[in-house]
Design an enzyme around this catalytic site. Structure first.
Site, short mmCIF file in Angstrom:
data_model
loop_
_atom_site.label_atom_id
_atom_site.label_comp_id
_atom_site.label_asym_id
_atom_site.label_seq_id
_atom_site.Cartn_x
_atom_site.Cartn_y
_atom_site.Cartn_z
N GLY A 1 0.82 -1.22 0.00
CA GLY A 1 0.00 0.00 0.00
C GLY A 1 0.85 1.26 0.00
O GLY A 1 0.55 2.23 -0.70
N CYS A 2 1.90 1.26 0.78
CA CYS A 2 2.76 2.44 0.88
C CYS A 2 3.52 2.68 -0.42
O CYS A 2 3.72 3.82 -0.83
CB CYS A 2 3.72 2.30 2.05
N THR A 3 3.90 1.60 -1.09
CA THR A 3 4.57 1.74 -2.39
C THR A 3 3.60 2.30 -3.42
O THR A 3 3.95 3.22 -4.17
CB THR A 3 5.15 0.39 -2.84
N ALA B 1 3.14 6.03 -2.70
CA ALA B 1 4.33 6.80 -3.06
C ALA B 1 4.44 6.94 -4.58
O ALA B 1 4.74 8.02 -5.10
CB ALA B 1 5.58 6.14 -2.49
#
Length: 156
Positions: free
Chosen positions: A44-46, A49
């Site tokens: 999710g964070c990738t 970003a």
């Protein structure tokens, strides 16, 4: 508790992915998209970003800078930024001071297990350092588009 619209954004100074100290006050005169995320190199964070990175030039045209903050280390941020060619700053907050000041370090429940962690949240801060918008519990891919639409005066 998350901070409210109209509140002065808490000042901070944190190292970026290159170890350079960055302060919120460095960006006075620009809008700041301050997004808090749980962990470098997680799915999710990738996605979040990469979505911010893809729109970075559009944000720049709106006089806005993107700052990502997590509790990961400078070295972790450096690997994450290089691997994904991120064109914006990632700030390291391993002591949780800024995460706590912005109210995003909260109790989370996952599969019945309770733990403390970062709630994915984005703040839009105006040129004078006042919180203009709060996006709680955001969807990673949608959030950058929502913030950009607001900056452009569009309805997302």
């Amino acid at each position: 508790m998350l901070l409210e619209v109209g509140t002065k954004a808490p000042a901070f100074t944190l190292p970026d992915q290159n170890g350079t100290l960055r302060s919120l006050s460095d960006f006075l005169g620009k809008k700041v998209v301050l997004y808090f995320y749980p962990k470098d190199s997680t799915p999710g964070c990738t996605r979040q970003a990469l979505a911010f990175g893809a729109l970075e030039e559009d944000f720049a045209r709106e006089n806005a800078v993107i700052l990502g903050i997590s509790k990961d280390s400078v070295a972790s941020h450096q690997r994450f930024a290089q691997k994904n060619s991120l064109p914006f700053l990632l700030l390291a907050d391993p002591d949780l001071a800024v995460l706590q000041a912005y109210g995003v370090w909260q109790e989370k429940r996952l599969y019945g297990k309770v733990s403390m962690g970062t709630v994915r949240t984005t703040y839009l801060i105006d040129e004078e350092g006042v919180i203009q918008q709060v996006y709680p519990k955001v969807k990673p891919e949608e959030n950058p588009k929502e913030v950009l639409a607001l900056l452009r005066g569009e309805r997302a």
